[in-house]
Design an enzyme around this catalytic site. Structure first.
Site, short mmCIF file in Angstrom:
data_model
loop_
_atom_site.label_atom_id
_atom_site.label_comp_id
_atom_site.label_asym_id
_atom_site.label_seq_id
_atom_site.Cartn_x
_atom_site.Cartn_y
_atom_site.Cartn_z
N CYS A 172 0.90 -1.27 0.02
CA CYS A 172 -0.07 0.10 0.12
C CYS A 172 0.70 1.39 -0.03
O CYS A 172 0.39 2.43 -0.21
CB CYS A 172 -0.94 0.16 1.02
SG CYS A 172 -2.06 -1.46 1.10
N HIS A 307 -2.18 8.18 5.98
CA HIS A 307 -2.49 6.93 5.36
C HIS A 307 -3.88 6.58 5.67
O HIS A 307 -4.57 6.23 5.06
CB HIS A 307 -1.47 6.01 5.86
CG HIS A 307 -1.60 4.67 5.07
ND1 HIS A 307 -1.44 4.28 3.76
CD2 HIS A 307 -1.75 3.29 5.45
CE1 HIS A 307 -1.72 2.92 3.27
NE2 HIS A 307 -1.83 2.33 4.57
N HIS A 354 -9.85 2.86 -0.08
CA HIS A 354 -8.37 2.75 0.14
C HIS A 354 -8.07 2.03 -1.18
O HIS A 354 -8.29 1.04 -1.53
CB HIS A 354 -7.84 1.81 1.22
CG HIS A 354 -6.70 1.61 1.39
ND1 HIS A 354 -5.51 2.01 0.66
CD2 HIS A 354 -5.87 0.75 2.14
CE1 HIS A 354 -4.50 1.62 1.19
NE2 HIS A 354 -4.65 0.80 2.12
#
Length: 600
Positions: A172, A307, A354
């Site tokens: 990620c 994040h 996400h």
């Protein structure tokens, strides 16, 4: 004798494109962010099939999805229907995003043929290949179509770029990690321009099933980062492409500069935090180290695009920001540069989910938009913060409401965080672009200008004219000279061509409306009807006529210095046709246009 540390050369963002759930470009994304919209909804079964949550008590799968992942303008890129059908959708999306980023930078692609442009792409998941394996089908076109390397190599091949080209997989954090080799290579003079990109498309249930069973995904589908409702992350789709150049080179060449990246840092947790966990101390060290190597104080960063996934990692990230700032401020404390003397924290994942390997690059896009519009959007859906959050006595705050942040004398800076499930960390510092020189093109004396439009076919030409017409209807439309300069010198010359002759924007609007409707107009010249070019100065009319005939021309010779500043114009309207490797592809959402998938 002590030496003054050398400040690394700043890197300019000269081109930018993006696509997410609910937004096909950066302007639409900003409207989504500033409107506090959450583009999260139920997932049709055919879209991500064979999801098995196992022992997890999960409700219906929720995600922030693109309208249609089968659509692609294969003909535009000269790709056969068979090749397109077996090509991973990540490659398709990145081809179109790269084209739009070039247009946003006002660079005609043919200008870069054979140039050592670098391509660094986030390495995506292999859902499309897994779906083929599940269907027990294979084709020779799947060889380049599904190898991960081609998310970068396909771009280099298509645009004939000869610089380094590879994919990076740090989970990620990949979408932010791609900045590191790009910035290093630019500063070292290894290549003049870098394209960094990332995309995330979901079309198979294996990863979703494993993430559910590992406790990563939200079982409720209602998780909000940094909130009391966080219970895992919600998947999102989309992508982004940025074109990067040394700031000094961009200013010399007259490129648009959307923002400046001062520094990027990458690191790893080591054994701290566990194999798939997150460590606040490692993150804090990265924030401090990145600011130090960028040559800026951490206190000059007024906002952190976190994040912020809606998992337990939120608490570690908040602790990292707080601890890093405490270390940076020292005693007595330096003031913090954000609005109200605070460092604010937000997360785009509350809006668009996400995007996993593409998340970090979308965070940079959001940072650029915040600087452009002078507003920090709130974390959408945040009504009650996580009770476990504590910033102590540090001037840190969650963006739980819109926060005005207009440009002032001090340079505004934003930190962007991105952390991978395997412990790979990335952080970037983004700041205001230098104040541009005043654009005096709007004050030029009225004179007829040539506005060339081209597309692959009449349908595309009509759609392009319609988009430009909408741009002229905005509260602050571009000046006619700036628009003409940009489409003359910063767009590819395609098959179907028109030249619009206009003295002012009203003139241009009338001509655009005619092209959009497929009608003739006294101010629109075509190959077999060039009389409108007689309204132009003779030399310009000759150039416009040669361009209509398909000849190479030099529009720049008709422009005095300084040239107009390139405005933000809409990208090419790709004409999507559905391509899938079998008859069981995911159906587009009801609001998505396009025919059913063809089978090869």
């Amino acid at each position: 004798m002590s030496t003054v540390p050398q400040v690394p050369e700043p890197i300019a963002v000269i081109g930018m494109s993006c696509r997410t759930a609910g937004a096909d470009d950066a302007q639409a994304l900003w409207e989504l962010l500033s409107g506090e919209r959450r583009l999260i909804g139920p997932v049709p079964e055919r879209r991500i099939p064979s999801v098995d949550a196992g022992p997890v008590d999960a409700g219906p799968l929720q995600a922030a999805l693109l309208d249609d992942v089968t659509g692609f303008d294969a003909a535009f890129f000269g790709i056969s229907r068979r090749m397109a059908a077996w090509m991973d959708p990540h490659q398709r999306v990145l081809l179109e995003l790269t084209w739009h980023a070039l247009e946003n930078a006002a660079i005609a692609p043919e200008q870069l043929h054979g140039v050592p442009v670098a391509v660094f792409s986030a390495g995506p998941a292999a859902d499309y290949r897994e779906r083929m394996i599940q269907a027990d089908v294979v084709d020779s076109a799947a060889f380049p179509g599904t190898l991960i390397t081609f998310v970068a190599n396909r771009i280099s091949y298509q645009f004939d770029w000869t610089g380094p080209s590879y994919a990076i997989d740090s989970a990620c954090s990949s979408g932010l990690s791609v900045l590191a080799p790009a910035m290093q290579g630019l500063r070292n003079g290894e290549f003049p321009l870098a394209a960094v990109m990332a995309a995330n498309i979901s079309c198979n249930g294996f990863y979703t099933s494993s993430a559910y069973q590992a406790g990563a995904l939200s079982p409720t589908g209602d998780s909000v980062p940094f909130s009391a409702r966080r219970d895992g992350y919600i998947r999102g789709e989309g992508g982004a492409c940025l074109l990067l150049k040394r700031l000094a080179d961009a200013q010399r060449d007259g490129d648009p500069v959307h923002a400046v990246i001062r520094g990027v840092g990458v690191a790893h947790n080591g054994r701290a935090g566990g194999l798939t966990g997150s460590d606040a101390d490692a993150q804090a060290r990265l924030l401090l180290g990145t600011a130090r190597t960028a040559g800026v104080p951490l206190s000059s960063v007024g906002y952190i695009e976190a994040h912020g996934t809606g998992t337990g990692g939120d608490l570690a990230e908040a602790a990292a920001v707080t601890d890093a700032l405490r270390t940076a401020l020292g005693t007595p404390r330096d003031p913090v540069a954000g609005p109200e003397g605070k460092m604010w924290i937000g997360s785009i994942k509350s809006n668009i989910g996400h995007l996993e390997g593409a998340a970090g690059l979308l965070g940079v896009v959001k940072a650029v938009l915040i600087l452009r519009h002078g507003l920090i959007p709130p974390i959408a859906g945040l009504t009650r913060p996580d009770p476990g959050l504590s910033f102590g006595d540090m001037p840190v705050a969650l963006a739980d409401h819109p926060v005005a942040w207009p440009r002032g004398e001090a340079v505004r800076r934003i930190g962007v965080n991105s952390f991978g499930v395997g412990g790979a960390l990335a952080h970037a510092v983004v700041e205001d672009a230098p104040e541009p020189e005043a654009d005096t093109s709007a004050a030029l004396s009225p004179a007829p200008v040539a506005v060339p439009l081209s597309a692959m076919d009449r349908e595309g030409l009509s759609a392009l004219a319609e988009r430009l017409l909408e741009t002229l209807g905005q509260p602050q439309p571009p000046s006619l000279p700036a628009l003409a300069w940009t489409v003359q010198t910063g767009r590819a010359a395609l098959r179907e061509r028109r030249v619009l002759v206009a003295v002012d924007l009203a003139d241009l609007a009338g001509a655009l409306a005619a092209v959009a409707a497929g009608q003739a107009h006294e101010r629109v010249a075509v190959t077999d009807r060039k009389e409108p070019l007689g309204h132009l100065p003779a030399a310009l009319g000759h150039t416009a006529g040669a361009w209509l005939d398909g000849l190479p021309v030099d529009w720049a010779e008709h422009w005095p210095h300084p040239r107009p500043r390139c405005p933000d114009l809409p990208g090419y309207p790709f004409q999507h046709r559905a391509h899938w490797f079998d008859a069981h592809g995911p159906a587009p959402h009801a609001r998505a246009a396009g025919p059913n998938a063809e089978v090869y």
